[in-house]
Scaffold this motif. Structure first.
Motif, PDB file in Angstrom:
ATOM      1  N   TYR A  31     -35.606   8.552  41.486  1.00 48.12           N
ATOM      2  CA  TYR A  31     -36.436   9.596  41.504  1.00 48.12           C
ATOM      3  C   TYR A  31     -36.631  10.033  39.780  1.00 48.12           C
ATOM      4  O   TYR A  31     -35.201  10.979  39.888  1.00 48.12           O
ATOM      5  CB  TYR A  31     -36.972  10.082  42.025  1.00 48.12           C
ATOM      6  CG  TYR A  31     -37.512  10.687  43.349  1.00 48.12           C
ATOM      7  CD1 TYR A  31     -38.496   9.121  43.912  1.00 48.12           C
ATOM      8  CD2 TYR A  31     -36.207   9.826  44.513  1.00 48.12           C
ATOM      9  CE1 TYR A  31     -39.564   9.120  45.355  1.00 48.12           C
ATOM     10  CE2 TYR A  31     -36.892   9.279  45.671  1.00 48.12           C
ATOM     11  CZ  TYR A  31     -38.015   9.003  46.079  1.00 48.12           C
ATOM     12  OH  TYR A  31     -39.169   8.214  46.885  1.00 48.12           O
ATOM     13  N   LEU A  32     -37.482  10.448  39.153  1.00 48.12           N
ATOM     14  CA  LEU A  32     -36.698  11.135  38.203  1.00 48.12           C
ATOM     15  C   LEU A  32     -37.712  12.784  38.238  1.00 48.12           C
ATOM     16  O   LEU A  32     -39.270  11.933  38.020  1.00 48.12           O
ATOM     17  CB  LEU A  32     -37.230  10.920  36.193  1.00 48.12           C
ATOM     18  CG  LEU A  32     -37.074  11.411  35.427  1.00 48.12           C
ATOM     19  CD1 LEU A  32     -35.367  11.906  35.076  1.00 48.12           C
ATOM     20  CD2 LEU A  32     -37.669  10.232  33.906  1.00 48.12           C
ATOM     21  N   ASN A  33     -37.197  13.161  37.838  1.00 47.50           N
ATOM     22  CA  ASN A  33     -37.920  14.411  38.112  1.00 47.50           C
ATOM     23  C   ASN A  33     -39.115  14.615  39.828  1.00 47.50           C
ATOM     24  O   ASN A  33     -40.630  14.857  39.123  1.00 47.50           O
ATOM     25  CB  ASN A  33     -39.016  14.841  36.777  1.00 47.50           C
ATOM     26  CG  ASN A  33     -37.804  15.590  35.938  1.00 47.50           C
ATOM     27  OD1 ASN A  33     -37.260  15.839  36.074  1.00 47.50           O
ATOM     28  ND2 ASN A  33     -38.230  15.278  34.249  1.00 47.50           N
ATOM     29  N   ASP A  34     -38.536  13.836  40.509  1.00 48.81           N
ATOM     30  CA  ASP A  34     -39.458  13.584  42.009  1.00 48.81           C
ATOM     31  C   ASP A  34     -40.423  12.463  41.427  1.00 48.81           C
ATOM     32  O   ASP A  34     -41.568  13.079  41.745  1.00 48.81           O
ATOM     33  CB  ASP A  34     -40.059  15.055  41.962  1.00 48.81           C
ATOM     34  CG  ASP A  34     -39.281  16.607  42.651  1.00 48.81           C
ATOM     35  OD1 ASP A  34     -38.153  15.831  43.209  1.00 48.81           O
ATOM     36  OD2 ASP A  34     -39.276  17.531  42.274  1.00 48.81           O
ATOM     37  N   PRO A  94     -41.502   8.725  41.144  1.00 51.29           N
ATOM     38  CA  PRO A  94     -40.435   7.078  41.584  1.00 51.29           C
ATOM     39  C   PRO A  94     -40.165   5.999  40.658  1.00 51.29           C
ATOM     40  O   PRO A  94     -41.122   6.481  39.543  1.00 51.29           O
ATOM     41  CB  PRO A  94     -41.326   6.263  42.338  1.00 51.29           C
ATOM     42  CG  PRO A  94     -42.303   7.345  42.810  1.00 51.29           C
ATOM     43  CD  PRO A  94     -42.330   8.933  41.762  1.00 51.29           C
ATOM     44  N   VAL A  95     -38.973   5.490  40.548  1.00 49.49           N
ATOM     45  CA  VAL A  95     -38.473   5.426  39.103  1.00 49.49           C
ATOM     46  C   VAL A  95     -38.039   3.387  39.415  1.00 49.49           C
ATOM     47  O   VAL A  95     -37.230   3.484  40.326  1.00 49.49           O
ATOM     48  CB  VAL A  95     -37.155   6.375  37.954  1.00 49.49           C
ATOM     49  CG1 VAL A  95     -36.901   5.086  37.077  1.00 49.49           C
ATOM     50  CG2 VAL A  95     -37.605   7.354  37.689  1.00 49.49           C
ATOM     51  N   ALA A 110     -36.199   2.523  31.126  1.00 47.47           N
ATOM     52  CA  ALA A 110     -37.508   3.243  30.404  1.00 47.47           C
ATOM     53  C   ALA A 110     -38.220   3.916  30.927  1.00 47.47           C
ATOM     54  O   ALA A 110     -39.009   4.974  29.647  1.00 47.47           O
ATOM     55  CB  ALA A 110     -38.412   1.693  30.550  1.00 47.47           C
ATOM     56  N   ALA A 111     -37.802   4.674  31.453  1.00 45.68           N
ATOM     57  CA  ALA A 111     -37.803   6.365  32.259  1.00 45.68           C
ATOM     58  C   ALA A 111     -37.637   7.719  31.511  1.00 45.68           C
ATOM     59  O   ALA A 111     -38.195   7.906  30.697  1.00 45.68           O
ATOM     60  CB  ALA A 111     -38.058   6.708  33.374  1.00 45.68           C
TER      61      ALA A 111
END
Length: 121
Positions: free
Chosen positions: A64-67, A69-70, A75-76
């Motif tokens: 997860y990136l800052n809560d 899902p990734v 790309a995120a």
């Protein structure tokens, strides 16, 4: 015509109990505001002064990136400035190799300030 001498409060109590149940079940997530992860413990934990990007890595290796899902880490993180600190919240039950691979992937994308969030004992 009959006068109403009393009020039936049973439906009101039912509605209030349902609302109370909803509030109590959502209160823990609202207070925490994070994905539940059992963090590792360290005696020398230090707080970061700036607002970093937070990568959460769960026991089931979900990222997860800052809560949020990734699925594709590159790309995120692509639109983020490379000088932004990155904090990894990794579950303490993860294998060390999984954590090291994640940190290596983040550093290979150009982020140099990568740290691990732990609980202070």
């Amino acid at each position: 015509m009959d006068d109403i001498d009393d009020i039936n409060v049973v439906p009101l109590v039912d509605v209030m109990l349902v609302l109370l149940t909803i509030v109590l079940t959502t209160a823990t997530f609202v207070v925490n505001g994070r994905i539940p992860v059992d963090l590792a413990v360290a005696r020398s934990a230090v707080a970061s002064p700036t607002a970093p990007l937070v990568l959460t890595f769960t026991q089931h290796q979900t990222l997860y990136l800052n809560d949020q899902p990734v699925s594709d880490l590159a790309a995120a993180l692509d639109p983020q400035p490379r000088s932004t600190p990155v904090v990894v919240r990794a579950d303490g039950r993860l294998a060390l190799s999984s954590f090291v691979e994640l940190v290596d992937r983040v550093k290979s994308l150009g982020f140099q300030q990568v740290s691990l969030e732990v609980k202070r004992s």
